[in-house]
Design an enzyme around this catalytic site. Sequence first.
Site, PDB file in Angstrom:
ATOM      1  CG  ASP A 151      -2.379   0.507   0.944  1.00 51.42           C
ATOM      2  OD1 ASP A 151      -2.563   1.494   0.181  1.00 51.42           O
ATOM      3  OD2 ASP A 151      -3.081   0.219   1.680  1.00 51.42           O
ATOM      4  CD  GLU A 184       0.522   4.461  -7.571  1.00 53.50           C
ATOM      5  OE1 GLU A 184      -0.410   3.623  -8.564  1.00 53.50           O
ATOM      6  OE2 GLU A 184       1.044   5.550  -7.759  1.00 53.50           O
ATOM      7  CD1 TRP A 185      -4.709   3.039  -3.116  1.00 50.88           C
ATOM      8  CD2 TRP A 185      -3.636   5.047  -2.606  1.00 50.88           C
ATOM      9  NE1 TRP A 185      -4.295   2.809  -1.827  1.00 50.88           N
ATOM     10  CE2 TRP A 185      -3.763   4.111  -1.553  1.00 50.88           C
ATOM     11  CE3 TRP A 185      -3.132   6.302  -2.459  1.00 50.88           C
ATOM     12  CZ2 TRP A 185      -3.212   4.442  -0.190  1.00 50.88           C
ATOM     13  CZ3 TRP A 185      -2.891   6.679  -1.286  1.00 50.88           C
ATOM     14  CH2 TRP A 185      -2.452   5.884  -0.179  1.00 50.88           C
ATOM     15  N   GLY A 186      -3.142   4.238  -8.280  1.00 48.05           N
ATOM     16  CA  GLY A 186      -3.228   5.028  -9.504  1.00 48.05           C
ATOM     17  C   GLY A 186      -2.471   6.567  -9.444  1.00 48.05           C
ATOM     18  CG  ASN A 188       3.100   8.678  -7.963  1.00 44.24           C
ATOM     19  OD1 ASN A 188       3.168   9.552  -7.567  1.00 44.24           O
ATOM     20  ND2 ASN A 188       2.553   7.730  -6.657  1.00 44.24           N
ATOM     21  CG  ASP A 206      -9.565   2.231  -0.732  1.00 40.88           C
ATOM     22  OD1 ASP A 206      -8.672   1.994  -1.423  1.00 40.88           O
ATOM     23  OD2 ASP A 206      -9.456   2.020   0.388  1.00 40.88           O
TER      24      ASP A 206
HETATM   25  C1  GLA Z   1      -5.893   1.219   1.640  1.00 39.77           C
HETATM   26  C2  GLA Z   1      -6.144   0.176   0.356  1.00 39.77           C
HETATM   27  C3  GLA Z   1      -7.207  -0.506   0.774  1.00 39.77           C
HETATM   28  C4  GLA Z   1      -7.053  -1.484   2.073  1.00 39.77           C
HETATM   29  C5  GLA Z   1      -6.777  -0.286   3.067  1.00 39.77           C
HETATM   30  C6  GLA Z   1      -6.154  -0.943   4.390  1.00 39.77           C
HETATM   31  O1  GLA Z   1      -7.004   2.196   1.609  1.00 39.77           O
HETATM   32  O2  GLA Z   1      -6.282   0.813  -0.739  1.00 39.77           O
HETATM   33  O3  GLA Z   1      -7.387  -1.437  -0.318  1.00 39.77           O
HETATM   34  O4  GLA Z   1      -5.799  -2.239   1.858  1.00 39.77           O
HETATM   35  O5  GLA Z   1      -5.640   0.705   2.759  1.00 39.77           O
HETATM   36  O6  GLA Z   1      -6.040  -0.047   5.380  1.00 39.77           O
END
Ligand code: GLA
Length: 410
Positions: A151, A184-186, A188, A206
């Site tokens: 993460d 890293e959620w996109g 970068n 998320d």
């Molecule tokens: C981030 C991630 C989620 C999950 C939470 C856990 O938000 O994107 O998928 O792993 O952390 O805290």
Amino acid sequence: MKKTVRIWLLLAVTLIPAAGFAQKWEGVAETPQMGWNSWNKFASRLNEQLVRETADAMVSEGLLDAGYVYLNMDDCWHGPRDADGFITCDATKFPSGIKAVADYVHSKGLKFGIYSDAGRKTCAGFPGSFGHEYQDAIQYARWGVDYLKYDWCSSEDINPRGAYALMRDALREAGRPIFFSMCEWGSNEPWLWAAEVGHSWRTTGDIAAVFDARTRRSWENSVMTIVERNVGLRKYAGPGHWNDPDMLEVGNGMTVNEDRAHFTLWCMMASPLILGNDICNMTQETRDIILNKDVIAIDQDPLGVQGLRLKVEDSLQFWFKPLADGAWAFCLFNRGRTPVEYTVDWQTLCFTDTEVSGLSTEFDKKRYEIKNLWEKATKKKTKAVTTAKPLRVTVPGRDVVLYRLTPLQK
Ligand code: GLA
């Protein structure tokens, strides 16, 4: 200093200079990963009993047989680091320790996944891997970990490419093949640089169990928001390196139609299929969705091409995914709430996927047999349905129809 610690330190010092040249593990992600993860449903309520019961259910429910092989613990399993800096688990939640839990998961024929973070703290505030990457990789390998979700919380002063490459190298040097799931959620644009680093990368923040409306928290996204971000990234995905539009929310509160559409679109986008529901307590509707082997086969097709959205007509979306052996998956998705009746004129759907596969539907030259993948095989068909004639369909609101088109021999 204990002798074992000295040896590990010596190993790390010897290996770190070579780290820049390490490669990610190959051969662990030829098709998108499938499994279960604790976060979406259980969040901090993760513990040993849940993992053991989930492992049992993955086998007894037929999920392992269907391909869901990874059982992944998300955030909140951690205890403090020990005096030598090695990570421990929360002994109250995991009285037998992680190794014993991993052994149990393996004894069921499953693989075992764990979670960490490139920063100093995980998103739930537990110790992250920053400054301990090699130690953590060694610890995971010792425990028998097969999958790491990594993460990006508390990462403000960290270079993303460096941080993820560092953990890739550490995993490689630890010597146990581990699937590396970058999260890293996109932020970068990992699709531009991470094919060499991870086996999949999150493309968005998320997911929430919300189909097409505002979500409660700022970092959460509806299924539709995620689809809109992920749809344009298809050229970056392929065997060994997948776009990850986040884990599934099937069975977590959306309607059955919405769940079916969500699951189908994830399969059309060759997405990781990581279940996020309570699989010890599933409805039959949820089982029917996540265990549909024909639909899973679309996701897992060996050609490994992320599907495309060919066009949008009002609320109706036309999705295609080229498959091995000249077949295609064809999905009509109705984003609106009211059912849409539509006549599919195959001739209007001749196109070439110039962006990725170079393949053409050639409905003007070829005939395909049509198999409806969500229709229960109750009626005995006397004659095969083919693309020789237009097809009349009704697509319910927030739902899909999905076909496998198999070329007929001339
Ligand atoms: C981030 C991630 C989620 C999950 C939470 C856990 O938000 O994107 O998928 O792993 O952390 O805290």
